[in-house]
Motif scaffolding. Structure first.
Motif, PDB file in Angstrom:
ATOM      1  N   MET A 233      -2.845 -14.245   3.571  1.00 53.99           N
ATOM      2  CA  MET A 233      -3.206 -12.888   3.638  1.00 53.99           C
ATOM      3  C   MET A 233      -5.148 -13.659   4.338  1.00 53.99           C
ATOM      4  N   SER A 234      -5.448 -13.419   5.452  1.00 52.32           N
ATOM      5  CA  SER A 234      -7.026 -13.450   5.804  1.00 52.32           C
ATOM      6  C   SER A 234      -7.978 -12.031   4.951  1.00 52.32           C
ATOM      7  N   THR A 235      -9.111 -12.519   4.239  1.00 53.05           N
ATOM      8  CA  THR A 235      -9.591 -11.183   4.188  1.00 53.05           C
ATOM      9  C   THR A 235      -9.899 -10.259   4.706  1.00 53.05           C
ATOM     10  N   ALA A 236      -9.773  -9.934   5.599  1.00 55.88           N
ATOM     11  CA  ALA A 236      -9.938  -8.647   7.050  1.00 55.88           C
ATOM     12  C   ALA A 236      -8.629  -8.414   6.465  1.00 55.88           C
ATOM     13  N   GLU A 237      -7.315  -8.349   6.141  1.00 54.75           N
ATOM     14  CA  GLU A 237      -6.177  -8.024   6.049  1.00 54.75           C
ATOM     15  C   GLU A 237      -5.589  -7.174   4.542  1.00 54.75           C
ATOM     16  N   MET A 238      -7.110  -7.635   4.102  1.00 55.05           N
ATOM     17  CA  MET A 238      -6.130  -7.337   2.729  1.00 55.05           C
ATOM     18  C   MET A 238      -6.754  -5.599   2.628  1.00 55.05           C
ATOM     19  N   SER A 239      -7.492  -5.155   3.568  1.00 52.34           N
ATOM     20  CA  SER A 239      -7.896  -3.688   3.356  1.00 52.34           C
ATOM     21  C   SER A 239      -7.919  -3.791   4.341  1.00 52.34           C
ATOM     22  N   THR A 240      -7.610  -2.299   4.537  1.00 47.11           N
ATOM     23  CA  THR A 240      -7.897  -0.934   6.216  1.00 47.11           C
ATOM     24  C   THR A 240      -9.578  -1.133   6.539  1.00 47.11           C
ATOM     25  N   GLY A 241     -10.006  -0.777   7.320  1.00 48.97           N
ATOM     26  CA  GLY A 241     -10.983  -0.270   8.077  1.00 48.97           C
ATOM     27  C   GLY A 241     -11.369  -1.294   7.094  1.00 48.97           C
ATOM     28  N   VAL A 242     -11.812  -2.256   7.394  1.00 46.95           N
ATOM     29  CA  VAL A 242     -12.935  -3.142   6.900  1.00 46.95           C
ATOM     30  C   VAL A 242     -14.244  -3.512   7.773  1.00 46.95           C
TER      31      VAL A 242
ATOM     32  N   ILE B  74       2.132   2.147  -1.181  1.00 42.94           N
ATOM     33  CA  ILE B  74       1.960   2.787  -2.006  1.00 42.94           C
ATOM     34  C   ILE B  74       0.457   2.988  -1.390  1.00 42.94           C
ATOM     35  N   LEU B  75       0.322   4.169  -1.035  1.00 43.69           N
ATOM     36  CA  LEU B  75      -1.472   4.175  -1.023  1.00 43.69           C
ATOM     37  C   LEU B  75      -2.089   3.896  -1.534  1.00 43.69           C
ATOM     38  N   ASP B  76      -3.263   3.222  -1.972  1.00 43.26           N
ATOM     39  CA  ASP B  76      -4.838   3.228  -2.720  1.00 43.26           C
ATOM     40  C   ASP B  76      -5.960   4.065  -1.873  1.00 43.26           C
ATOM     41  N   LEU B  77      -6.293   5.340  -2.898  1.00 41.86           N
ATOM     42  CA  LEU B  77      -6.830   6.551  -1.703  1.00 41.86           C
ATOM     43  C   LEU B  77      -7.955   5.302  -1.501  1.00 41.86           C
TER      44      LEU B  77
ATOM     45  N   THR C   8       1.729  -1.628  -0.437  1.00 42.42           N
ATOM     46  CA  THR C   8       3.091  -1.885  -0.067  1.00 42.42           C
ATOM     47  C   THR C   8       3.615  -0.807   1.340  1.00 42.42           C
ATOM     48  N   GLU C   9       4.147  -1.262   2.069  1.00 45.63           N
ATOM     49  CA  GLU C   9       4.625  -0.483   3.368  1.00 45.63           C
ATOM     50  C   GLU C   9       6.294  -0.320   2.554  1.00 45.63           C
ATOM     51  N   GLY C  10       6.535   1.019   2.917  1.00 41.76           N
ATOM     52  CA  GLY C  10       8.140   0.986   2.102  1.00 41.76           C
ATOM     53  C   GLY C  10       8.542   2.055   3.142  1.00 41.76           C
ATOM     54  N   GLU C  11       9.713   2.506   2.665  1.00 45.19           N
ATOM     55  CA  GLU C  11       9.952   3.686   3.547  1.00 45.19           C
ATOM     56  C   GLU C  11      10.706   4.861   2.551  1.00 45.19           C
ATOM     57  N   ALA C  12      11.475   4.289   1.307  1.00 46.61           N
ATOM     58  CA  ALA C  12      12.302   5.399   0.459  1.00 46.61           C
ATOM     59  C   ALA C  12      11.038   6.649   0.023  1.00 46.61           C
ATOM     60  N   LEU C  13      10.126   6.131  -0.247  1.00 45.16           N
ATOM     61  CA  LEU C  13       8.845   6.513  -1.188  1.00 45.16           C
ATOM     62  C   LEU C  13       7.437   6.188  -0.740  1.00 45.16           C
ATOM     63  N   THR C  14       6.424   7.312  -0.629  1.00 44.91           N
ATOM     64  CA  THR C  14       5.114   8.092  -0.771  1.00 44.91           C
ATOM     65  C   THR C  14       4.568   7.651  -2.177  1.00 44.91           C
ATOM     66  N   VAL C  15       3.851   7.059  -2.840  1.00 52.82           N
ATOM     67  CA  VAL C  15       3.151   7.023  -4.086  1.00 52.82           C
ATOM     68  C   VAL C  15       1.705   7.160  -3.816  1.00 52.82           C
ATOM     69  N   LEU C  16       0.859   7.620  -4.159  1.00 52.44           N
ATOM     70  CA  LEU C  16      -0.049   7.913  -4.066  1.00 52.44           C
ATOM     71  C   LEU C  16      -0.878   7.847  -5.489  1.00 52.44           C
ATOM     72  N   ALA C  17      -2.376   6.951  -5.106  1.00 56.15           N
ATOM     73  CA  ALA C  17      -2.767   6.434  -6.496  1.00 56.15           C
ATOM     74  C   ALA C  17      -4.231   5.968  -6.628  1.00 56.15           C
ATOM     75  N   TYR C  18      -4.895   6.036  -7.589  1.00 54.14           N
ATOM     76  CA  TYR C  18      -6.092   5.047  -7.081  1.00 54.14           C
ATOM     77  C   TYR C  18      -6.623   4.802  -8.527  1.00 54.14           C
ATOM     78  N   GLY C  19      -7.743   3.721  -8.414  1.00 58.05           N
ATOM     79  CA  GLY C  19      -7.787   3.005  -9.578  1.00 58.05           C
ATOM     80  C   GLY C  19      -7.131   2.158 -10.696  1.00 58.05           C
ATOM     81  N   THR C  20      -6.902   2.320 -11.843  1.00 59.33           N
ATOM     82  CA  THR C  20      -5.574   1.524 -12.622  1.00 59.33           C
ATOM     83  C   THR C  20      -5.147   1.809 -11.921  1.00 59.33           C
ATOM     84  N   MET C  21      -4.275   2.768 -11.746  1.00 64.34           N
ATOM     85  CA  MET C  21      -2.301   3.239 -11.553  1.00 64.34           C
ATOM     86  C   MET C  21      -1.599   2.750 -10.318  1.00 64.34           C
TER      87      MET C  21
END
Length: 357
Positions: A1-10, A266-269, A236-249
């Protein structure tokens, strides 16, 4: 994984080699960001209790005073209203102060300066003055700090128009987001989840977690780079459900989904204000189910706002009611803080409930 791929909108690093990375924990990444901005911009000032000679209670400012001098990195009296009030004046004068409040629990004496002065200065002066300040503060539990060293007050600040609220969950994001905050012309509250300062899950699971230093998000590029505010990260990408979290969670939810074998997105806000509602909406419309996880108390927590937004925008796509797993509506416990945290049992039960409907 390249550095630029680690996060969106870098934003691609400027003056930095993407191939030159170091494996850092969050404390080291924050220190690196502050060091870079002190070097790049003579208007950047770091101030707070014990941030100078001692290097901060968590060592986030270690070595900065020695390198950049006592006029750029300096200790203040134990007066949170004074620290934040001085920072507002510095920002209006043209500086870019980065005040540290030693624990988020102690930010309340400075609340009037943040709400009545910093957040409103641009509007009330018709943009003649601004308050480009970044208030760094550790928040949340994880050190058995009890009721006065463990609170998660992020919802208070997302309620205030004119303030931005940012919460990183990885060293890579911590550095890129902090640089963006310091360069932003609006006041920002930068919450640092102390439980993962040195890496996630320390003391949480019976079996050892994957060593943090092997995690891709511990690879932090040398030099300057930005992560724009208001952009969520797809963990992570997935189809079953969306998880919204931030920080430690983010890490707790990711571990539970992995252990249960759930195909979760899973979306890290990352930033709560401004919020990447477009990413949330797209994900929930794809999966049809939404789980929100945060450490703060349930009533009037930020999860309530997320739940309302998801219901308003995605109602006809939902296959089940939105679920929330949060801290309890009680004073923060001291010896029982691990029971207070949303953990594998409660998150797992919520996932099972969502997938059964």
């Amino acid at each position: 994984m390249s550095t630029a791929e680690m996060s969106t909108g870098v934003t691609e690093p400027k003056g930095a080699n993407n191939d030159t990375v170091r494996r850092l924990n969050m404390i080291e990444a924050i220190n690196d960001a502050l060091d870079i901005m002190l070097e790049r911009d003579p208007d950047v000032i770091v101030l707070g209790e014990d941030v100078g000679y001692f290097g901060g209670v968590f060592r986030c400012t270690a070595g900065l005073q020695e390198k950049h001098g006592k006029t750029r990195v300096f200790d203040t009296p134990i007066s949170e209203c004074g620290i934040i009030g001085v920072a507002v004046g510095m920002g209006a004068y043209g500086l870019r102060p980065v005040p540290e409040i030693q624990f988020a629990d102690y930010i309340y004496p400075g609340l009037d300066q943040l709400v009545s002065e910093a957040a409103r200065l641009r509007y009330r002066s018709a943009t003649e003055y601004i308050a480009p300040m970044t208030v760094r503060t550790p928040f949340g539990g994880g050190i058995f700090g009890g009721q006065t060293h463990s609170q998660s007050p992020e919802a208070l600040f997302t309620h205030v128009s004119g303030l931005k609220t940012v919460i990183p969950s990885t060293p890579y994001d911590a550095k890129g987001l902090l640089i963006s905050c310091i360069e932003d012309n609006d006041p920002v509250i930068f919450f640092e989840p102390k439980r993962i300062y040195n890496g996630p899950f320390s003391g949480y699971y019976d079996k050892p977690a994957e060593p943090w230093k092997r995690h891709p998000q511990s690879e932090v590029p040398e030099g300057y780079y930005r992560i724009p505010l208001g952009k969520a990260r797809t963990v992570t990408e997935g189809e079953a459900l969306t998880v919204l979290a931030y920080g430690t969670m983010v890490h707790v939810a990711e571990s539970v989904c992995r252990e249960k074998g759930v195909d979760a997105e899973i979306l890290d806000l990352r930033t709560l204000a401004p919020l990447d509602i477009e990413a949330i909406e797209a994900s929930v419309k794809k999966t049809g189910r939404c789980l929100i996880v945060h450490e703060a108390t349930r009533t009037s927590g930020f999860g309530a706002e997320l739940s309302a937004l998801v219901t308003e925008r995605c109602f006809y796509h939902l296959e089940a009611p939105v679920e929330r797993v949060t801290g309890f509506d009680t004073p923060y416990p001291h010896s029982l803080e691990w029971a207070y945290f949303p953990g594998p049992i409660r998150i797992g039960e919520a996932i099972d409930q969502l997938l059964s409907e």
